[in-house]
Design an enzyme around this catalytic site. Structure first.
Site, PDB file in Angstrom:
ATOM      1  N   TYR A  74       0.837  -1.204   0.000  1.00 24.95           N
ATOM      2  CA  TYR A  74       0.000   0.000   0.000  1.00 24.95           C
ATOM      3  C   TYR A  74       0.873   1.257   0.000  1.00 24.95           C
ATOM      4  O   TYR A  74       0.560   2.226  -0.692  1.00 24.95           O
ATOM      5  CB  TYR A  74      -0.930   0.009   1.217  1.00 24.95           C
ATOM      6  CG  TYR A  74      -1.978   1.100   1.120  1.00 24.95           C
ATOM      7  CD1 TYR A  74      -3.206   0.853   0.494  1.00 24.95           C
ATOM      8  CD2 TYR A  74      -1.718   2.382   1.601  1.00 24.95           C
ATOM      9  CE1 TYR A  74      -4.147   1.856   0.367  1.00 24.95           C
ATOM     10  CE2 TYR A  74      -2.669   3.389   1.469  1.00 24.95           C
ATOM     11  CZ  TYR A  74      -3.878   3.124   0.857  1.00 24.95           C
ATOM     12  OH  TYR A  74      -4.800   4.114   0.716  1.00 24.95           O
ATOM     13  N   PHE A 126      -7.803  21.523 -24.479  1.00 26.11           N
ATOM     14  CA  PHE A 126      -8.040  20.087 -24.568  1.00 26.11           C
ATOM     15  C   PHE A 126      -9.243  19.779 -23.676  1.00 26.11           C
ATOM     16  O   PHE A 126      -9.427  20.395 -22.634  1.00 26.11           O
ATOM     17  CB  PHE A 126      -6.819  19.253 -24.161  1.00 26.11           C
ATOM     18  CG  PHE A 126      -7.099  17.790 -24.336  1.00 26.11           C
ATOM     19  CD1 PHE A 126      -7.171  17.245 -25.614  1.00 26.11           C
ATOM     20  CD2 PHE A 126      -7.379  16.967 -23.256  1.00 26.11           C
ATOM     21  CE1 PHE A 126      -7.502  15.901 -25.797  1.00 26.11           C
ATOM     22  CE2 PHE A 126      -7.701  15.625 -23.437  1.00 26.11           C
ATOM     23  CZ  PHE A 126      -7.766  15.096 -24.702  1.00 26.11           C
ATOM     24  N   THR A 127     -10.037  18.792 -24.097  1.00 29.06           N
ATOM     25  CA  THR A 127     -11.336  18.518 -23.447  1.00 29.06           C
ATOM     26  C   THR A 127     -11.229  18.409 -21.922  1.00 29.06           C
ATOM     27  O   THR A 127     -11.816  19.212 -21.197  1.00 29.06           O
ATOM     28  CB  THR A 127     -11.932  17.231 -24.032  1.00 29.06           C
ATOM     29  OG1 THR A 127     -10.952  16.194 -23.925  1.00 29.06           O
ATOM     30  CG2 THR A 127     -12.300  17.414 -25.499  1.00 29.06           C
ATOM     31  N   ASP A 217       1.492  20.396 -20.639  1.00 30.92           N
ATOM     32  CA  ASP A 217       0.773  19.137 -20.824  1.00 30.92           C
ATOM     33  C   ASP A 217       1.744  18.258 -21.624  1.00 30.92           C
ATOM     34  O   ASP A 217       1.888  18.398 -22.832  1.00 30.92           O
ATOM     35  CB  ASP A 217      -0.541  19.360 -21.580  1.00 30.92           C
ATOM     36  CG  ASP A 217      -1.316  18.053 -21.765  1.00 30.92           C
ATOM     37  OD1 ASP A 217      -0.700  16.979 -21.670  1.00 30.92           O
ATOM     38  OD2 ASP A 217      -2.528  18.123 -22.024  1.00 30.92           O
ATOM     39  N   LYS A 260      -0.354   7.715 -23.475  1.00 30.21           N
ATOM     40  CA  LYS A 260       0.039   8.122 -24.830  1.00 30.21           C
ATOM     41  C   LYS A 260       1.525   7.806 -25.004  1.00 30.21           C
ATOM     42  O   LYS A 260       1.880   6.654 -25.212  1.00 30.21           O
ATOM     43  CB  LYS A 260      -0.258   9.613 -25.053  1.00 30.21           C
ATOM     44  CG  LYS A 260      -1.540  10.142 -24.382  1.00 30.21           C
ATOM     45  CD  LYS A 260      -2.828   9.650 -24.982  1.00 30.21           C
ATOM     46  CE  LYS A 260      -4.071  10.019 -24.183  1.00 30.21           C
ATOM     47  NZ  LYS A 260      -4.348  11.407 -23.942  1.00 30.21           N
ATOM     48  N   ARG A 384     -13.636  15.114 -33.766  1.00 34.78           N
ATOM     49  CA  ARG A 384     -12.991  16.200 -33.042  1.00 34.78           C
ATOM     50  C   ARG A 384     -13.463  17.490 -33.693  1.00 34.78           C
ATOM     51  O   ARG A 384     -12.816  18.042 -34.575  1.00 34.78           O
ATOM     52  CB  ARG A 384     -11.459  16.083 -33.079  1.00 34.78           C
ATOM     53  CG  ARG A 384     -10.894  15.141 -32.019  1.00 34.78           C
ATOM     54  CD  ARG A 384     -11.219  15.628 -30.626  1.00 34.78           C
ATOM     55  NE  ARG A 384     -10.670  14.819 -29.548  1.00 34.78           N
ATOM     56  CZ  ARG A 384     -11.363  14.445 -28.469  1.00 34.78           C
ATOM     57  NH1 ARG A 384     -12.638  14.741 -28.343  1.00 34.78           N
ATOM     58  NH2 ARG A 384     -10.797  13.769 -27.489  1.00 34.78           N
ATOM     59  N   PHE A 451     -19.178  14.372 -25.816  1.00 30.18           N
ATOM     60  CA  PHE A 451     -18.831  13.514 -26.948  1.00 30.18           C
ATOM     61  C   PHE A 451     -18.713  12.048 -26.565  1.00 30.18           C
ATOM     62  O   PHE A 451     -18.928  11.168 -27.379  1.00 30.18           O
ATOM     63  CB  PHE A 451     -17.529  13.992 -27.608  1.00 30.18           C
ATOM     64  CG  PHE A 451     -16.360  14.072 -26.671  1.00 30.18           C
ATOM     65  CD1 PHE A 451     -16.168  15.181 -25.863  1.00 30.18           C
ATOM     66  CD2 PHE A 451     -15.461  13.025 -26.573  1.00 30.18           C
ATOM     67  CE1 PHE A 451     -15.100  15.247 -24.981  1.00 30.18           C
ATOM     68  CE2 PHE A 451     -14.383  13.081 -25.691  1.00 30.18           C
ATOM     69  CZ  PHE A 451     -14.215  14.193 -24.892  1.00 30.18           C
TER      70      PHE A 451
HETATM   71  C1  LIG Z   1      -5.365  12.209 -23.251  1.00 33.27           C
HETATM   72  C2  LIG Z   1      -4.986  13.592 -22.955  1.00 33.27           C
HETATM   73  C3  LIG Z   1      -5.169  14.145 -21.679  1.00 33.27           C
HETATM   74  C4  LIG Z   1      -5.901  13.429 -20.571  1.00 33.27           C
HETATM   75  O1  LIG Z   1      -5.289  12.250 -20.221  1.00 33.27           O
HETATM   76  P1  LIG Z   1      -6.125  10.938 -19.762  1.00 33.27           P
HETATM   77  O2  LIG Z   1      -5.048   9.961 -19.436  1.00 33.27           O
HETATM   78  O3  LIG Z   1      -6.974  10.530 -20.907  1.00 33.27           O
HETATM   79  O4  LIG Z   1      -6.939  11.323 -18.573  1.00 33.27           O
HETATM   80  C5  LIG Z   1      -4.703  15.435 -21.462  1.00 33.27           C
HETATM   81  N1  LIG Z   1      -4.121  16.147 -22.442  1.00 33.27           N
HETATM   82  C6  LIG Z   1      -3.952  15.653 -23.675  1.00 33.27           C
HETATM   83  C7  LIG Z   1      -3.299  16.491 -24.725  1.00 33.27           C
HETATM   84  C8  LIG Z   1      -4.384  14.368 -23.980  1.00 33.27           C
HETATM   85  O5  LIG Z   1      -4.240  13.901 -25.221  1.00 33.27           O
END
Ligand SMILES: *Cc1c(COP(=O)(O)O)cnc(C)c1O
Length: 485
Positions: A74, A126-127, A217, A260, A384, A451
């Site tokens: 933990y 970004f969303t 980011d 990613k 998108r 979306f």
């Molecule tokens: C995917 C993404 C996020 C959010 O990450 P998650 O792991 O999906 O929560 C933030 N910024 C960008 C540019 C992304 O592509």
């Protein structure tokens, strides 16, 4: 004499996962059941899945071996320290707060830095990033260069920040109302377009002179570093790993989705330089994610991400990863399909507004195009455009971004060149039929990040309503062809 060498992958295949092609009538059923939203399709009903590059990566044998080395304690898991070491070495942030994925880091960062009434400028929204900024009480402002909104502009760094726009905003709102500038590298919604290192350095100088932080980011910062190596002449002789460190040096902190660049299926982190902020973030991570040494992840997930970070910066890997994306993009360009130029890092973006120019924006051409592509071939893509952009929280009106795109996102180390050929042929086929396509309207619209779960129905011309006519997008053709053979 030097010979041309292709970008062939620096790996061979050890395990395969069978996929199945569906029939046209099965797909017609599936897309109707999914409310014409590709997010609501079952993966088993998809042939080639280009919905996202998020968490869809194939892990290496070394990463799978690392999974077996999970220390599921933990507190104080060995894998946490391995991850901390990898983040310090390759990203350079001394304080690491693991989170279950990128948005977990965005939530914590927004809560510790934003005061209601603040303004957060950034290079295109970004969303999830913007939702967390807005939920914390800030207003997001897009300060990306104008070229980013033009799908035909060949600017090599369409992710760059426009310093005049940034300066105008800071002057108007006051620097004290701007807690940080949110810089994404690469910029997902602009088409995976990179930021120039010299631009980010100017942004950092501008901000730091005014007491404003820069938050990176870093989700696709390795891909961004590769573009810098290729396109920014002063950086040509630097390794991708060196450029990644230089990018991060401009930032006071970073949010990361390991799903990613880092070649894993789940995981993320928040990286910070200031001890005081790291303390505040550790205070919140226990509320929202888990203890500060696991942040919602299993030990094995942290180990896989630590190894993935090391693999992600290898030159041969990143060259073949982006090489495959550009292979698909070039084939589509050769087929005459309008795509966002120049080609980005993780995806090829179809210009749905140009392809379905007969549909009004409030009938969501990109959503309709993604549904039609699935119907045609079982290839799953993502909208998108206006659906992703959501509604303005103040006015309640639909936001119509300049770009109305369908994203063909390439998972890392998953598909072959032959899959890319099938995708090209499928998109070309839909492009041929574009004149017959219908728009969509909402039948269900969630309030936040709509979306993901929205449902739609076809908008038909008055002459078609009540008739036995087309039951799907350009379906008349599809059914006709089926009858023929
Ligand atoms: C995917 C993404 C996020 C959010 O990450 P998650 O792991 O999906 O929560 C933030 N910024 C960008 C540019 C992304 O592509």
């Amino acid at each position: 004499m030097t010979h041309h060498r292709s970008w062939a992958e620096p790996w061979k295949i050890k395990v395969v996962e069978p996929i199945r092609m569906t029939t046209a009538s099965e797909r017609k059923e599936h897309i109707r059941e999914a409310g014409y939203n590709t997010f609501l399709l079952r993966s088993a009903d998809v042939y080639i899945d280009l919905l996202t590059d998020s968490g869809t990566n194939a892990m290496s044998d070394r990463q799978w071996a690392g999974m077996m080395m999970g220390d599921e304690a933990y507190a104080g898991s060995r894998n946490y320290y391995a991850l901390e070491e990898a983040v310090r070495e390759f990203y350079g942030f001394p304080h690491l707060i693991p989170t279950h994925q990128g948005r977990g880091a965005e939530n914590i960062l927004s809560k510790i830095l934003i005061t209601p009434g603040d303004h957060v400028p950034g290079n295109m929204y970004f969303t999830t990033t913007r939702v967390h900024q807005e939920l914390a009480g800030a207003t997001f402002h897009d300060v990306i260069i104008d070229e980013a909104h033009d799908p035909a502009s060949e600017h090599p760094f369409k992710g760059n920040v426009d310093l005049d726009k940034l300066d105008a905003l800071v002057r108007e709102g006051g620097a004290e109302k701007v807690p940080y500038v949110s810089v994404a590298a690469t910029v997902n919604l602009a088409g995976g377009q990179p930021v120039e290192l010299s631009n980010l350095r100017r942004v950092a100088d501008y901000c730091h002179a005014r007491g404003i932080r820069v938050i990176l980011d870093a989700t696709r910062a390795v891909e961004n570093a590769w573009f810098i190596q290729q396109r920014e002449p002063a950086m040509r002789d630097h390794t991708v790993a060196e450029i990644l460190r230089l990018l991060c040096e401009c930032a006071d902190g970073a949010t990361m989705s390991g799903k990613k660049d880092s070649l894993v299926n789940i995981g993320g982190w928040l990286g910070l330089r200031e001890e005081r902020l790291a303390e505040a973030a550790r205070g919140l991570v226990v509320v929202y994610e888990g203890l500060h040494t696991y942040g919602g992840l299993a030990g094995r997930d942290m180990e896989a991400m630590a190894i993935g970070i090391r693999e992600s910066v290898e030159e041969d890997h990143i060259r073949s990863r982006i090489g495959q994306v550009h292979y698909l993009g070039k084939r589509l360009i050769d087929a005459g399909v309008p795509v966002v130029r120049p080609l980005g890092g993780h995806a090829v973006f179809l210009d749905a507004a140009a392809i379905l120019s007969h549909l009004p924006r409030d009938q969501f051409p990109a959503q309709a195009l993604a549904a039609a592509l699935y119907l045609e071939s079982g290839v799953r893509a993502m909208e998108r455009g206006a659906v992703s952009a959501g509604r303005d929280p103040k006015t309640g009106e639909n936001r119509y971004p300049a770009l109305e795109l369908v994203r063909l996102t390439i998972p890392r180390r998953v598909y072959t060149q032959a899959h890319m050929d099938v995708v090209t042929e499928s998109v070309a086929e839909v492009f041929e039929q574009r004149g017959q396509m219908h728009g969509l309207r909402f039948t269900y619209e969630p309030e936040l990040l709509r979306f993901f779960q929205a449902r739609f129905e076809l908008v038909r011309a008055p002459s078609e309503t009540g008739g036995a006519g087309a039951g799907g997008i350009a379906l008349a053709q599809l059914e006709g062809r089926q009858a023929l053979g």
